[in-house]
Design a protein around this motif. Structure first.
Motif, PDB file in Angstrom:
ATOM      1  N   ASP A  11      27.777  28.987  60.595  1.00 34.98           N
ATOM      2  CA  ASP A  11      26.948  28.678  59.309  1.00 34.98           C
ATOM      3  C   ASP A  11      25.369  28.640  59.407  1.00 34.98           C
ATOM      4  OD1 ASP A  11      29.285  29.476  57.526  1.00 34.98           O
ATOM      5  OD2 ASP A  11      29.270  26.719  57.296  1.00 34.98           O
ATOM      6  N   GLU A  12      25.916  27.957  60.902  1.00 31.92           N
ATOM      7  CA  GLU A  12      23.699  28.026  61.230  1.00 31.92           C
ATOM      8  C   GLU A  12      22.928  29.677  62.038  1.00 31.92           C
ATOM      9  OE1 GLU A  12      20.895  25.890  64.255  1.00 31.92           O
ATOM     10  OE2 GLU A  12      23.800  25.133  64.377  1.00 31.92           O
ATOM     11  N   THR A  13      24.425  30.445  62.146  1.00 30.89           N
ATOM     12  CA  THR A  13      24.109  31.195  62.722  1.00 30.89           C
ATOM     13  C   THR A  13      23.704  32.257  61.992  1.00 30.89           C
ATOM     14  OG1 THR A  13      24.738  31.329  64.702  1.00 30.89           O
ATOM     15  CG2 THR A  13      24.676  33.736  64.150  1.00 30.89           C
ATOM     16  N   ARG A  14      24.731  32.674  60.207  1.00 29.25           N
ATOM     17  CA  ARG A  14      24.067  33.351  59.093  1.00 29.25           C
ATOM     18  C   ARG A  14      22.698  32.945  58.503  1.00 29.25           C
ATOM     19  NH1 ARG A  14      27.518  36.707  58.646  1.00 29.25           N
ATOM     20  NH2 ARG A  14      30.145  36.961  59.287  1.00 29.25           N
ATOM     21  N   THR A  15      22.904  31.481  58.417  1.00 28.79           N
ATOM     22  CA  THR A  15      21.351  31.180  57.747  1.00 28.79           C
ATOM     23  C   THR A  15      19.868  31.935  58.488  1.00 28.79           C
ATOM     24  OG1 THR A  15      22.274  29.200  57.038  1.00 28.79           O
ATOM     25  CG2 THR A  15      20.508  29.235  57.200  1.00 28.79           C
ATOM     26  N   ALA A  16      20.698  31.592  59.809  1.00 31.12           N
ATOM     27  CA  ALA A  16      19.124  32.322  60.624  1.00 31.12           C
ATOM     28  C   ALA A  16      18.960  33.494  60.501  1.00 31.12           C
ATOM     29  CB  ALA A  16      19.187  31.548  61.957  1.00 31.12           C
ATOM     30  N   ALA A  17      19.613  34.625  60.519  1.00 34.58           N
ATOM     31  CA  ALA A  17      19.972  35.703  60.340  1.00 34.58           C
ATOM     32  C   ALA A  17      18.932  35.993  58.871  1.00 34.58           C
ATOM     33  CB  ALA A  17      21.030  36.253  60.429  1.00 34.58           C
ATOM     34  N   ARG A  18      19.425  34.934  58.147  1.00 34.82           N
ATOM     35  CA  ARG A  18      19.099  35.946  56.406  1.00 34.82           C
ATOM     36  C   ARG A  18      17.612  35.510  56.727  1.00 34.82           C
ATOM     37  NH1 ARG A  18      24.947  34.758  53.982  1.00 34.82           N
ATOM     38  NH2 ARG A  18      25.371  36.405  55.063  1.00 34.82           N
ATOM     39  N   GLU A  19      17.372  34.072  57.282  1.00 37.43           N
ATOM     40  CA  GLU A  19      16.288  33.610  57.672  1.00 37.43           C
ATOM     41  C   GLU A  19      14.889  35.217  58.147  1.00 37.43           C
ATOM     42  OE1 GLU A  19      12.663  30.532  59.442  1.00 37.43           O
ATOM     43  OE2 GLU A  19      14.734  29.801  58.774  1.00 37.43           O
ATOM     44  N   ILE A  20      15.728  35.279  59.389  1.00 39.32           N
ATOM     45  CA  ILE A  20      14.852  36.629  60.169  1.00 39.32           C
ATOM     46  C   ILE A  20      15.064  37.831  59.271  1.00 39.32           C
ATOM     47  CG2 ILE A  20      14.910  38.418  61.871  1.00 39.32           C
ATOM     48  CD1 ILE A  20      16.716  36.563  63.669  1.00 39.32           C
ATOM     49  N   ILE A  21      15.755  38.139  58.544  1.00 38.04           N
ATOM     50  CA  ILE A  21      16.077  39.677  57.204  1.00 38.04           C
ATOM     51  C   ILE A  21      14.538  39.403  56.113  1.00 38.04           C
ATOM     52  CG2 ILE A  21      17.621  40.700  55.272  1.00 38.04           C
ATOM     53  CD1 ILE A  21      19.800  39.742  57.387  1.00 38.04           C
ATOM     54  N   SER A  22      14.560  37.981  55.798  1.00 35.99           N
ATOM     55  CA  SER A  22      14.057  37.736  54.179  1.00 35.99           C
ATOM     56  C   SER A  22      12.295  38.378  54.818  1.00 35.99           C
ATOM     57  CB  SER A  22      13.963  36.222  53.795  1.00 35.99           C
ATOM     58  OG  SER A  22      13.408  35.762  54.821  1.00 35.99           O
ATOM     59  N   ARG A  23      11.601  37.392  56.400  1.00 39.20           N
ATOM     60  CA  ARG A  23      10.886  38.093  57.028  1.00 39.20           C
ATOM     61  C   ARG A  23      10.258  39.939  56.056  1.00 39.20           C
ATOM     62  NH1 ARG A  23      11.171  35.507  62.510  1.00 39.20           N
ATOM     63  NH2 ARG A  23      12.138  33.586  62.249  1.00 39.20           N
ATOM     64  N   TYR A  24      11.635  40.443  56.290  1.00 40.21           N
ATOM     65  CA  TYR A  24      10.821  42.032  56.447  1.00 40.21           C
ATOM     66  C   TYR A  24      11.192  42.418  54.675  1.00 40.21           C
ATOM     67  CZ  TYR A  24      10.585  41.227  61.322  1.00 40.21           C
ATOM     68  OH  TYR A  24      10.525  40.986  62.241  1.00 40.21           O
ATOM     69  N   PRO A  25      10.627  43.848  54.942  1.00 36.15           N
ATOM     70  CA  PRO A  25      10.276  44.766  53.052  1.00 36.15           C
ATOM     71  C   PRO A  25      11.672  44.887  52.949  1.00 36.15           C
ATOM     72  CG  PRO A  25       9.235  45.457  54.279  1.00 36.15           C
ATOM     73  CD  PRO A  25       9.209  43.957  55.203  1.00 36.15           C
ATOM     74  N   ARG A  26      12.342  45.363  54.439  1.00 35.07           N
ATOM     75  CA  ARG A  26      13.321  46.175  55.114  1.00 35.07           C
ATOM     76  C   ARG A  26      14.422  45.491  55.826  1.00 35.07           C
ATOM     77  NH1 ARG A  26      12.518  52.328  56.188  1.00 35.07           N
ATOM     78  NH2 ARG A  26      14.719  52.452  55.678  1.00 35.07           N
ATOM     79  N   SER A  27      15.501  45.381  54.876  1.00 32.70           N
ATOM     80  CA  SER A  27      16.083  44.330  56.113  1.00 32.70           C
ATOM     81  C   SER A  27      16.758  44.854  57.263  1.00 32.70           C
ATOM     82  CB  SER A  27      17.672  44.181  56.023  1.00 32.70           C
ATOM     83  OG  SER A  27      18.138  45.475  55.148  1.00 32.70           O
ATOM     84  N   ARG A  28      16.953  46.536  57.383  1.00 34.71           N
ATOM     85  CA  ARG A  28      17.047  46.750  59.469  1.00 34.71           C
ATOM     86  C   ARG A  28      15.701  47.079  59.928  1.00 34.71           C
ATOM     87  NH1 ARG A  28      18.370  53.186  58.860  1.00 34.71           N
ATOM     88  NH2 ARG A  28      17.824  52.394  60.778  1.00 34.71           N
ATOM     89  N   SER A  29      14.512  46.579  59.141  1.00 33.49           N
ATOM     90  CA  SER A  29      13.385  45.976  60.047  1.00 33.49           C
ATOM     91  C   SER A  29      13.494  44.703  61.254  1.00 33.49           C
ATOM     92  CB  SER A  29      11.902  46.028  59.384  1.00 33.49           C
ATOM     93  OG  SER A  29      12.349  47.572  58.372  1.00 33.49           O
ATOM     94  N   ALA A  30      14.716  43.964  60.431  1.00 28.72           N
ATOM     95  CA  ALA A  30      14.549  43.150  61.517  1.00 28.72           C
ATOM     96  C   ALA A  30      16.087  43.377  62.593  1.00 28.72           C
ATOM     97  CB  ALA A  30      15.288  42.038  60.339  1.00 28.72           C
ATOM     98  N   LEU A  31      16.349  44.350  62.592  1.00 28.63           N
ATOM     99  CA  LEU A  31      17.176  44.801  64.090  1.00 28.63           C
ATOM    100  C   LEU A  31      17.113  43.702  65.192  1.00 28.63           C
ATOM    101  CD1 LEU A  31      20.006  45.451  64.796  1.00 28.63           C
ATOM    102  CD2 LEU A  31      18.984  47.791  64.926  1.00 28.63           C
ATOM    103  N   LEU A  32      15.346  44.125  65.551  1.00 29.30           N
ATOM    104  CA  LEU A  32      15.510  43.737  67.449  1.00 29.30           C
ATOM    105  C   LEU A  32      15.203  41.835  67.027  1.00 29.30           C
ATOM    106  CD1 LEU A  32      12.018  45.887  67.564  1.00 29.30           C
ATOM    107  CD2 LEU A  32      14.612  46.475  68.474  1.00 29.30           C
ATOM    108  N   PRO A  33      14.450  41.242  65.801  1.00 26.54           N
ATOM    109  CA  PRO A  33      15.297  40.075  66.294  1.00 26.54           C
ATOM    110  C   PRO A  33      16.438  39.334  66.206  1.00 26.54           C
ATOM    111  CG  PRO A  33      13.867  40.255  64.319  1.00 26.54           C
ATOM    112  CD  PRO A  33      13.894  42.033  64.888  1.00 26.54           C
ATOM    113  N   MET A  34      17.408  40.105  65.029  1.00 24.55           N
ATOM    114  CA  MET A  34      18.251  39.992  65.281  1.00 24.55           C
ATOM    115  C   MET A  34      19.137  39.770  66.566  1.00 24.55           C
ATOM    116  SD  MET A  34      19.901  39.170  61.873  1.00 24.55           S
ATOM    117  CE  MET A  34      21.298  39.885  61.844  1.00 24.55           C
TER     118      MET A  34
END
Length: 384
Positions: free
Chosen positions: A5-28
């Motif tokens: 759950d910690e990994t998914r929470t961190a992933a969704r925190e990364i996704i929230s930084r970008y206007p489009r979710s696919r832009s979060a792929l590199l840090p993901m």
């Protein structure tokens, strides 16, 4: 890969930084790499699910960048620059010595799981060559001996301080930092001093009294330019020029852009909002099939006509014999001179064809097409 759950929470925190979710792929990808030390198949699936992408799309990115590893990586990724300047100063010798000492080759990990060795194409530190990095932290101006001591310290659990940058951490820890999370270790932000090659440029500038331009009062680029102050009204003040009407040439230009526009108008004819070839509305220009979208001939037919007028790609065109009873210019029924050889109609490219259009009874040109040029030859060469 333990998808907690910690990994998914961190992933969704990364996704929230970008206007489009696919832009979060590199840090993901860095995030999933921080779990197992590489981008596992499960990590690819995880990114695809969280970002709404296919596994093929995620895999295409993960295999493109060398910073994403496709096999388990050791605690310390040792990268040896073997590009031009580092190579000249001994980078290749350092790599070969480490490879033999550790018993591994490029992108291979020692049996104890401590060190992964790799060639590095360029580490962007030519002024510190030859350079070695450990988990992307710099160890500058290395030699074979100093590099051997470095890896021995790593295998023994001793972490030497990088020449520049923060204290060393493991590959998993640096991957999490690259995903955008702060390094919370005590003293993690206490980086060493800047290197001498970095500072020498600043010192030379101070010695020579050189300074950078001042930007204390920047002007926004989208701010419209202030209009020039109007001339004071008086007896000697010239009257303001009236605005040009439609079809009338503009007044004298006052800015470089207006001067450029006026020069183009004077050369090609017609107001700026009309076609440059002009025609009846554009002034002096000659309308052609290529510039007239309503012409039934079209640019392709015009090129074919020009090609038909060429005897061969390498043969110069020679004027054909004049057609007509006289040697001078033919005269139309109205008495206007039409041009040499105009007494009988001819086809482009045939003997007797002339460079002047055939005249009608009222003296006007029977066709607005320009004479055939070498464009047909160029077209044929390109097609061949």
């Amino acid at each position: 890969m333990p998808l907690t759950d910690e990994t998914r929470t961190a992933a969704r925190e990364i996704i929230s930084r970008y206007p489009r979710s696919r832009s979060a792929l590199l840090p993901m990808l860095h995030l999933v790499q921080s779990e197992d030390g590489y981008v596992s198949p499960e990590g690819v699936r995880f990114c695809a699910e969280e970002l709404g992408l296919t596994k093929a799309e995620v895999g295409a990115v993960a295999t493109f960048y060398t910073m994403y590893k496709r096999r388990p990586t050791g605690d310390y990724l040792v990268s040896v620059c073997t590009n031009t300047l580092c190579d000249v100063l001994g980078g290749e010798q350092i790599y070969e010595a480490l490879s033999e000492h550790l018993g591994v080759g490029h992108d291979q990990t020692t049996a104890d799981g401590k060190i992964t060795l790799e060639h590095a194409e360029c580490l962007a530190a030519c002024d510190y060559a030859p350079v070695v990095t450990v988990n992307y932290e710099f160890f500058d101006q290395q030699s074979t001996e100093s590099a051997m001591d470095l890896v021995e310290d790593l295998r023994a659990g001793r972490l030497p301080m990088p020449t520049r940058g923060a204290a060393l951490c493991t590959f998993k820890e640096i991957s999490r930092q690259l995903a955008g999370f702060i390094d919370e270790r005590p003293g993690a932000l206490e980086a060493g001093p800047a290197g001498e090659p970095t500072l020498i440029g600043n010192r030379l500038a101070v010695r020579n009294g050189e300074t950078a331009p001042s930007y204390d009062d920047p002007t926004p680029l989208d701010t419209p330019a202030e209009p020039a102050p109007a001339a004071a009204a008086g007896a000697g003040a010239p009257p303001a020029a009236p605005a040009p009407t439609e079809g009338e040439r503009p007044a004298a230009a006052t800015t470089p852009a207006e001067e450029s526009a006026a020069a183009g108008t004077a050369r090609y004819g017609g107001p700026p909002d009309k076609a440059s070839s002009g025609g009846a509305e554009g002034g002096q220009g000659l309308q052609t099939a290529a510039s007239d979208p309503d012409n039934a001939m079209g640019a392709e037919k015009e090129a074919e006509g020009a090609q038909a007028g060429s005897t061969g790609p390498d043969t110069p065109t020679e004027p054909g014999p004049e057609v007509g009873s006289g040697t001078g210019p033919a005269t139309s029924a109205s008495g206007d001179t039409a041009g040499p050889g105009a007494g009988s109609p001819t086809e482009p490219g045939k003997p007797g064809a002339t460079d002047a259009p055939t005249a009608s009874a009222d003296g006007s040109a029977a066709a607005d097409r320009p004479t055939p040029t070498n464009r047909g030859r160029k077209t044929r060469r390109k097609e061949g």
